[in-house]
Scaffold this motif. Structure first.
Motif, PDB file in Angstrom:
ATOM      1  N   PRO A   1       0.953  -1.137  -0.008  1.00 40.41           N
ATOM      2  CA  PRO A   1       0.157   0.087  -0.128  1.00 40.41           C
ATOM      3  C   PRO A   1       0.889   1.007  -0.006  1.00 40.41           C
ATOM      4  O   PRO A   1       0.177   2.369  -0.553  1.00 40.41           O
ATOM      5  N   GLU A   2       2.138   1.281   0.547  1.00 40.38           N
ATOM      6  CA  GLU A   2       2.939   2.463   0.518  1.00 40.38           C
ATOM      7  C   GLU A   2       3.319   2.822  -0.925  1.00 40.38           C
ATOM      8  O   GLU A   2       3.820   3.939  -0.954  1.00 40.38           O
ATOM      9  N   VAL A   3       3.177   1.882  -1.665  1.00 40.52           N
ATOM     10  CA  VAL A   3       3.800   1.907  -3.171  1.00 40.52           C
ATOM     11  C   VAL A   3       2.957   2.470  -3.911  1.00 40.52           C
ATOM     12  O   VAL A   3       2.042   1.783  -4.514  1.00 40.52           O
ATOM     13  N   THR A   4       2.796   3.801  -4.051  1.00 46.20           N
ATOM     14  CA  THR A   4       2.048   4.404  -4.704  1.00 46.20           C
ATOM     15  C   THR A   4       2.146   5.018  -6.383  1.00 46.20           C
ATOM     16  O   THR A   4       3.432   4.942  -6.543  1.00 46.20           O
ATOM     17  N   GLY A   5       1.351   5.174  -7.043  1.00 47.63           N
ATOM     18  CA  GLY A   5       1.480   5.754  -8.530  1.00 47.63           C
ATOM     19  C   GLY A   5       2.425   7.203  -8.288  1.00 47.63           C
ATOM     20  O   GLY A   5       3.084   7.230  -9.211  1.00 47.63           O
TER      21      GLY A   5
ATOM     22  N   ARG B   1      -3.910   1.734 -12.895  1.00 45.69           N
ATOM     23  CA  ARG B   1      -4.816   2.082 -11.807  1.00 45.69           C
ATOM     24  C   ARG B   1      -5.188   1.244 -10.874  1.00 45.69           C
ATOM     25  O   ARG B   1      -6.054   1.758 -10.017  1.00 45.69           O
ATOM     26  N   GLY B   2      -5.138   0.120 -11.033  1.00 44.89           N
ATOM     27  CA  GLY B   2      -5.427  -1.007  -9.985  1.00 44.89           C
ATOM     28  C   GLY B   2      -6.800  -1.754 -10.311  1.00 44.89           C
ATOM     29  O   GLY B   2      -7.307  -2.565  -9.487  1.00 44.89           O
ATOM     30  N   LEU B   3      -7.302  -1.771 -11.518  1.00 45.82           N
ATOM     31  CA  LEU B   3      -8.414  -2.050 -11.680  1.00 45.82           C
ATOM     32  C   LEU B   3      -8.236  -3.618 -11.940  1.00 45.82           C
ATOM     33  O   LEU B   3      -7.328  -4.092 -12.830  1.00 45.82           O
ATOM     34  N   SER B   4      -9.339  -4.543 -11.668  1.00 47.96           N
ATOM     35  CA  SER B   4      -9.177  -5.867 -12.042  1.00 47.96           C
ATOM     36  C   SER B   4      -9.796  -6.320 -13.347  1.00 47.96           C
ATOM     37  O   SER B   4     -10.408  -5.309 -13.909  1.00 47.96           O
TER      38      SER B   4
ATOM     39  N   GLN C   1       4.618  -5.157 -14.483  1.00 45.21           N
ATOM     40  CA  GLN C   1       5.566  -4.585 -15.654  1.00 45.21           C
ATOM     41  C   GLN C   1       4.786  -3.501 -16.592  1.00 45.21           C
ATOM     42  O   GLN C   1       5.153  -2.577 -17.073  1.00 45.21           O
ATOM     43  N   LEU C   2       3.353  -3.977 -16.630  1.00 43.50           N
ATOM     44  CA  LEU C   2       2.721  -3.167 -17.535  1.00 43.50           C
ATOM     45  C   LEU C   2       2.331  -1.796 -16.840  1.00 43.50           C
ATOM     46  O   LEU C   2       2.328  -0.822 -17.254  1.00 43.50           O
ATOM     47  N   VAL C   3       2.264  -1.567 -15.252  1.00 44.75           N
ATOM     48  CA  VAL C   3       2.257  -0.504 -14.510  1.00 44.75           C
ATOM     49  C   VAL C   3       3.450   0.433 -14.769  1.00 44.75           C
ATOM     50  O   VAL C   3       3.215   1.522 -15.114  1.00 44.75           O
ATOM     51  N   VAL C   4       4.480  -0.195 -14.745  1.00 44.99           N
ATOM     52  CA  VAL C   4       5.675   0.396 -15.093  1.00 44.99           C
ATOM     53  C   VAL C   4       5.842   1.328 -16.370  1.00 44.99           C
ATOM     54  O   VAL C   4       5.981   2.125 -16.779  1.00 44.99           O
ATOM     55  N   PHE C   5       5.333   0.365 -17.553  1.00 44.75           N
ATOM     56  CA  PHE C   5       5.139   0.696 -18.913  1.00 44.75           C
ATOM     57  C   PHE C   5       3.979   2.051 -18.778  1.00 44.75           C
ATOM     58  O   PHE C   5       4.374   3.041 -19.663  1.00 44.75           O
ATOM     59  N   ALA C   6       3.067   1.838 -18.191  1.00 33.91           N
ATOM     60  CA  ALA C   6       1.967   2.868 -18.188  1.00 33.91           C
ATOM     61  C   ALA C   6       2.595   4.314 -17.698  1.00 33.91           C
ATOM     62  O   ALA C   6       2.231   5.187 -18.286  1.00 33.91           O
TER      63      ALA C   6
ATOM     64  N   VAL D   1      -0.157   7.104 -17.758  1.00 34.08           N
ATOM     65  CA  VAL D   1      -0.841   7.377 -16.500  1.00 34.08           C
ATOM     66  C   VAL D   1       0.110   8.292 -15.724  1.00 34.08           C
ATOM     67  O   VAL D   1       1.415   8.126 -15.775  1.00 34.08           O
ATOM     68  N   ARG D   2      -0.396   9.159 -14.947  1.00 37.04           N
ATOM     69  CA  ARG D   2       0.356  10.084 -14.070  1.00 37.04           C
ATOM     70  C   ARG D   2      -0.015  10.006 -12.570  1.00 37.04           C
ATOM     71  O   ARG D   2      -0.895   9.071 -12.232  1.00 37.04           O
TER      72      ARG D   2
END
Length: 231
Positions: A132-136, A172-175, A208-213, A219-220
């Motif tokens: 949880p501490e690791v945020t966008g 953004r964390g969506l399933s 890794q898809l999050v990193v790419f985004a 995503v910002r």
């Protein structure tokens, strides 16, 4: 659990007491079994190559080779073994470095035992997990400040408008179920899009898809959260 095969784990930490505690915790879960222990990053790489575990619990600061370098070597060598990075530090560089190295999970060492066990099962099941501490906000900050070059596949590969929508929602964390509802698609269709994204971007998993985004600017910081990235 029935006759299910336990998740095979290697624990890598240079502190004997913590390593032993992690072994006891993992072995206390009938769905998990520790098959090896490493005191250095190099030992972790060697054990992963020899034992082919399902998952490595990886400390960051270790002698001979740090945990991020060890994670990178393990992830390059195999697509089977997943890595959950454990550290006492929630610094931006560690978060970003772990994700870029191929880690599927990132947790702080003060994580409650039950949450750590949950994380191991989540990652072993093929999902990705961020503390949880690791945020966008953290990831986006590091991308801006480091100005690190994007991996070649990410830089060269164009995405369709729908693929861009899907990867943005993943970040953004969506399933898959949430994405299906948001985009008015079937879950099977969303799953196909996710699989296609993993292949096109040469990504190990959703982390890794999050990193790419973030690296691509899709995503910002605003509107993102760090949490489980469900499948």
């Amino acid at each position: 659990m029935g006759d299910a095969v336990p998740v095979r784990i290697v624990v890598a930490d240079d502190q004997d007491l913590l390593r032993g505690s992690l072994r006891m915790l993992m072995d206390g879960d009938p769905g998990l079994t520790v098959v090896g222990e490493a005191r250095t990053g190099r030992e972790a790489v060697d054990l992963a190559a020899r034992l082919q575990p399902d998952l490595v619990l990886m400390d960051v600061r270790m002698p001979e080779m740090d945990g991020l370098a060890a994670t990178r070597e393990i992830c390059v060598a195999t697509s089977h073994t997943r890595v959950v990075v454990l550290t006492m530090f929630d610094l931006d560089d560690y978060v970003y470095g772990a994700l870029r190295a191929g880690a599927s999970g990132f947790l702080l060492k003060n994580t409650a035992p039950e949450e750590l066990l949950r994380a191991v099962h989540v990652v072993a099941d093929g999902q990705a997990l961020l503390a949880p501490e690791v945020t966008g906000r953290l990831i986006a900050h590091v991308v801006r400040e480091r100005d690190a070059p994007a991996p070649a596949a990410w830089a060269r590969t164009p995405l369709t408008p729908r693929e861009r929508e899907v990867v943005t929602l993943i970040a953004r964390g969506l399933s898959n179920a949430d994405i299906a509802e948001r985009l008015t698609l079937s879950r099977a269709t969303v799953k196909t899009y996710v699989s296609r994204l993993l292949t096109k971007l040469d990504a190990r998993d959703r982390a890794q898809l999050v990193v790419f985004a973030y690296e691509s600017g899709l995503v910002r910081a605003s509107g993102a959260r760090g949490d489980v990235l469900p499948g």
